[in-house]
Each structure stands twice: as C-alpha cells, then as structure tokens.
Scaffold this motif. Structure first.
Motif, mmCIF file in Angstrom:
data_model
loop_
_atom_site.group_PDB
_atom_site.id
_atom_site.type_symbol
_atom_site.label_atom_id
_atom_site.label_comp_id
_atom_site.label_asym_id
_atom_site.label_seq_id
_atom_site.Cartn_x
_atom_site.Cartn_y
_atom_site.Cartn_z
ATOM 1 N N GLU A 14 10.416 -4.770 2.244
ATOM 2 C CA GLU A 14 9.326 -3.796 2.876
ATOM 3 C C GLU A 14 8.141 -4.550 3.222
ATOM 4 O O GLU A 14 7.413 -4.562 4.408
ATOM 5 C CB GLU A 14 9.069 -2.488 2.108
ATOM 6 C CG GLU A 14 10.268 -1.678 2.080
ATOM 7 C CD GLU A 14 9.972 -0.454 1.032
ATOM 8 O OE1 GLU A 14 8.946 -0.178 0.795
ATOM 9 O OE2 GLU A 14 10.913 0.248 0.945
ATOM 10 N N TYR A 15 7.661 -5.265 2.151
ATOM 11 C CA TYR A 15 6.286 -6.207 2.366
ATOM 12 C C TYR A 15 6.634 -7.177 3.363
ATOM 13 O O TYR A 15 5.549 -7.180 4.112
ATOM 14 C CB TYR A 15 6.208 -6.761 0.904
ATOM 15 C CG TYR A 15 4.886 -7.533 0.904
ATOM 16 C CD1 TYR A 15 3.562 -7.099 0.778
ATOM 17 C CD2 TYR A 15 4.878 -8.852 1.159
ATOM 18 C CE1 TYR A 15 2.545 -7.987 0.936
ATOM 19 C CE2 TYR A 15 3.623 -9.571 1.449
ATOM 20 C CZ TYR A 15 2.577 -8.959 1.272
ATOM 21 O OH TYR A 15 1.275 -9.744 1.452
ATOM 22 N N ASN A 16 7.665 -7.998 3.322
ATOM 23 C CA ASN A 16 7.664 -9.018 4.390
ATOM 24 C C ASN A 16 7.774 -8.800 5.939
ATOM 25 O O ASN A 16 7.064 -9.209 6.703
ATOM 26 C CB ASN A 16 8.857 -9.887 4.118
ATOM 27 C CG ASN A 16 8.519 -10.998 3.051
ATOM 28 O OD1 ASN A 16 7.809 -10.565 2.040
ATOM 29 N ND2 ASN A 16 8.958 -12.162 2.921
ATOM 30 N N LEU A 17 8.422 -7.612 6.002
ATOM 31 C CA LEU A 17 8.479 -6.948 7.444
ATOM 32 C C LEU A 17 7.299 -6.158 7.890
ATOM 33 O O LEU A 17 6.954 -6.179 9.211
ATOM 34 C CB LEU A 17 9.711 -5.858 7.434
ATOM 35 C CG LEU A 17 11.188 -6.790 7.427
ATOM 36 C CD1 LEU A 17 12.087 -5.651 7.408
ATOM 37 C CD2 LEU A 17 11.440 -7.761 8.587
ATOM 38 N N PRO A 68 0.929 -1.302 -0.072
ATOM 39 C CA PRO A 68 0.173 -0.163 0.044
ATOM 40 C C PRO A 68 0.653 1.265 -0.039
ATOM 41 O O PRO A 68 0.635 2.263 -0.847
ATOM 42 C CB PRO A 68 -0.939 -0.232 1.214
ATOM 43 C CG PRO A 68 -1.043 -1.529 1.669
ATOM 44 C CD PRO A 68 0.412 -2.218 1.180
ATOM 45 N N HIS A 69 1.891 1.178 0.883
ATOM 46 C CA HIS A 69 2.577 2.348 0.667
ATOM 47 C C HIS A 69 3.401 2.861 -0.398
ATOM 48 O O HIS A 69 3.718 4.033 -0.551
ATOM 49 C CB HIS A 69 3.472 2.522 1.942
ATOM 50 C CG HIS A 69 4.538 1.520 2.231
ATOM 51 N ND1 HIS A 69 4.489 0.303 2.427
ATOM 52 C CD2 HIS A 69 5.908 1.690 1.718
ATOM 53 C CE1 HIS A 69 5.762 -0.218 2.435
ATOM 54 N NE2 HIS A 69 6.621 0.303 1.889
ATOM 55 N N ARG A 70 3.618 1.958 -1.269
ATOM 56 C CA ARG A 70 4.256 2.177 -2.650
ATOM 57 C C ARG A 70 3.139 2.155 -3.782
ATOM 58 O O ARG A 70 3.507 2.400 -4.998
ATOM 59 C CB ARG A 70 5.348 0.804 -2.888
ATOM 60 C CG ARG A 70 6.565 0.842 -1.853
ATOM 61 C CD ARG A 70 7.366 1.883 -2.040
ATOM 62 N NE ARG A 70 8.501 1.892 -1.138
ATOM 63 C CZ ARG A 70 9.504 2.701 -1.054
ATOM 64 N NH1 ARG A 70 9.470 3.960 -1.549
ATOM 65 N NH2 ARG A 70 10.557 2.605 -0.400
ATOM 66 N N LYS A 71 2.163 1.801 -3.284
ATOM 67 C CA LYS A 71 0.877 1.711 -4.513
ATOM 68 C C LYS A 71 1.406 0.796 -5.321
ATOM 69 O O LYS A 71 0.852 1.330 -6.859
ATOM 70 C CB LYS A 71 0.542 3.302 -4.823
ATOM 71 C CG LYS A 71 0.089 3.973 -3.752
ATOM 72 C CD LYS A 71 -0.254 5.489 -4.131
ATOM 73 C CE LYS A 71 -0.967 6.266 -3.003
ATOM 74 N NZ LYS A 71 -0.086 6.391 -1.985
ATOM 75 N N ARG A 72 1.718 -0.228 -5.136
ATOM 76 C CA ARG A 72 2.148 -1.211 -6.441
ATOM 77 C C ARG A 72 2.358 -2.787 -5.830
ATOM 78 O O ARG A 72 2.426 -2.692 -4.645
ATOM 79 C CB ARG A 72 3.509 -0.762 -6.931
ATOM 80 C CG ARG A 72 4.842 -0.792 -5.980
ATOM 81 C CD ARG A 72 6.121 -0.995 -6.820
ATOM 82 N NE ARG A 72 6.004 -2.364 -7.342
ATOM 83 C CZ ARG A 72 6.926 -2.658 -8.094
ATOM 84 N NH1 ARG A 72 7.912 -1.737 -8.565
ATOM 85 N NH2 ARG A 72 7.073 -3.829 -8.667
ATOM 86 N N ALA A 73 2.150 -3.544 -6.672
ATOM 87 C CA ALA A 73 2.252 -4.933 -6.321
ATOM 88 C C ALA A 73 4.012 -5.108 -6.088
ATOM 89 O O ALA A 73 4.674 -4.521 -6.757
ATOM 90 C CB ALA A 73 1.960 -5.771 -7.298
#
Length: 294
Positions: free
Chosen positions: A261-264, A193-198
């Motif tokens: 970032e995603y995993n943490l 979400p914070h990157r607005k991308r997959a």
C-alpha cells in the motif's frame, strides 16, 4: 558542469550494489540449517534496464538484479540506474512545487543516479528491509537523498536497537545532529496516513539534501549506504534459523500488504520512476511476491 561528480556518484552506487549482491548470495550458500535450508541456494537474475525519452531516444538505464525463492530471501531486488533527459510537464510542476526550484519550465533537463533495494524474507522472524541512496541534478540545483528502514512483521526490540545504533554510529562522524534529524525524517516519510501507522520500525532518511558542499554531502550519502550491511546482516544471521508457525507466516503476509500500500500510494521514487518512463518492472521491484489483506 558536474560531469566528474555525476560519474563518481554513479560508480559508487554500482560498487555498493556489487557488495550487497555478493553478501546476499553468500548468505544463501551458508544457510545449511533451519527452515528452507534444504532448498537450492538462490542467485540473482540480472537484467539490463533502459529508459527512453518521449522521442524514443536513449535516456540511460541500469541493472535490475532480483533473487526469488532462495533459502533466506523469498524475493530481493537490488537495482542501480543512471537516467537523464527532460522532465515531462507533470514532473516539472511537481518538482517546482515541492522543491521550489525556479526555471524548470524553461530548462527541464535532469540527471539521476542511485541504488534501490528491497528484501522480503522467507522466514517471518527475519525482517524485511529497504535501502536506497541517490543523487539528482538539474541545471538549477542538485541534491542527494535516501536512507534505510526496517520492516519486521514480528518485532524484536533488540533487533530494532541494533539497526538504529549501527546507523547512528555511521552518521555521528558527520555531526551529532544528523542521526536524530534523519531518524525523525524517516518516521515522517515512512508513515501510512490511511492506516495511521508507520510501515515498520523506522531507520534514517533524507531528501532534497544539499548543503552546497557536494563532497561533504556525497560522503554522508556513502556512509548511509555503508551502514546498511552491518545494520541488517546480523539480524538475518540471528533470525534465519528460527522455527515459525502458520500464524507467523500469516502475520508476515498481512504486514506485506502495508508495504505494498505504501509503495503504490505514497512512495515518491515509485511515482517518479513511472512518470519518467523507466522500466516498470524495475520500478515495481519493491512489491512483495505474496501479500494478504484481512
């Protein structure tokens, strides 16, 4: 209750782990041309992991298998675990809120088993990849979860098409609606979400999956696992010999930052593993060996 099903599921996850470890080490042996081919073939280091309950008693564990600095794989982990015990207050609340399971406060016992894999590759043309499948049981409910998704830093449309079509082939026998549903689920789950991308080009994913037919749901879970090697290995075979530039490697390191970032921040498996006292090295195995932020 459910002892047979638990044993069957746990044994399957271990069998899948053994198949994948064997296939990955075979790639290390066969990589004799192209980048990194002059290095020694990588091998998995295997470590037993343990989980202890709050009172210090044994609460299961598993195997953490990690290969570092190979010819093809810069870092790859293939973990299996079977853990059990009682959920702490935070985990009880989270499960009750997310899954709507009554009775967790009165009887917070749980059992969980699964396989988790993350591969970060030497060559930036070879995509990183993630796969996991798992079974979770409480006295109040049981369910399956997991899937696999592709995370290339340099995207090739034909690679994405192969990865998805192989998964569709394995899911279609369970009904034509399964692949599109699980693909959409993956697109929603593996979003930053914070990157607005997959974080990658998607795949398949399910969570809290329980139709009430344990045998049918287990076969679906097995086929998600069976799809992984034929979906991923041809991409490794094709891309591992390609040359690459410093700019390509930089692109890879920046893309790995997204993965970290995603995993943490968002990954439920990471949060669950740390909150329930599992070996932190095993839980954080998914993190890349090096990453970069701009």
């Amino acid at each position: 209750m459910f002892d047979t099903e638990k044993t069957t599921a746990s044994a399957w996850f271990r069998q899948l782990r053994d198949q994948i470890v064997t296939a990955f080490e075979a790639f290390e042996d066969s990589h004799d041309t192209g980048p990194f081919s002059d290095a020694s073939p990588g091998r998995f280091e295997v470590k037993e992991t343990t989980r202890q309950s709050e009172d210090g008693s044994d609460a299961g564990g598993g195997l953490m298998s990690v290969m570092r600095d190979g010819r093809v794989f810069e870092k790859v982990g293939v973990n299996v675990s079977t853990v059990y015990g009682t959920l702490g207050a935070r985990a009880q609340q989270a499960m009750a809120a997310r899954k709507g399971i009554p009775g967790m406060t009165e009887d917070p016992r749980f059992w969980a088993s699964g396989i988790s894999l993350v591969a970060h590759m030497q060559n930036p043309h070879v995509p990183a990849v993630h796969m996991n499948t798992r079974m979770f049981w409480t006295p109040h409910a049981w369910w399956f979860g997991g899937g696999s998704d592709l995370n290339p830093c340099i995207e090739y449309d034909e690679d994405t098409a192969h990865f998805h079509s192989t998964q569709k082939t394995h899911l279609d026998p369970h009904g034509p609606g399964h692949y599109p549903r699980l693909k959409e689920w993956a697109d929603e789950y593996f979003y930053i979400p914070h990157r607005k991308r997959a974080r990658g080009v998607g795949g398949i994913f399910m969570d809290d999956y329980c139709t009430g037919d344990w045998a049918a749901d287990f076969v679906l879970t097995q086929d998600i696992g069976r799809a992984f090697l034929p979906a991923f290995l041809p991409l490794v075979e094709k891309r591992r010999v390609q040359g690459f530039s410093d700019a390509d490697k930089n692109t890879q390191l920046v893309h790995r930052g997204l993965y970290a970032e995603y995993n943490l921040v968002y990954d439920r498996g990471t949060k669950f593993g740390l909150e329930t006292g599992h070996d932190p090295d095993a839980v954080l195995m998914s993190l890349p060996p090096m990453a970069k932020w701009v």
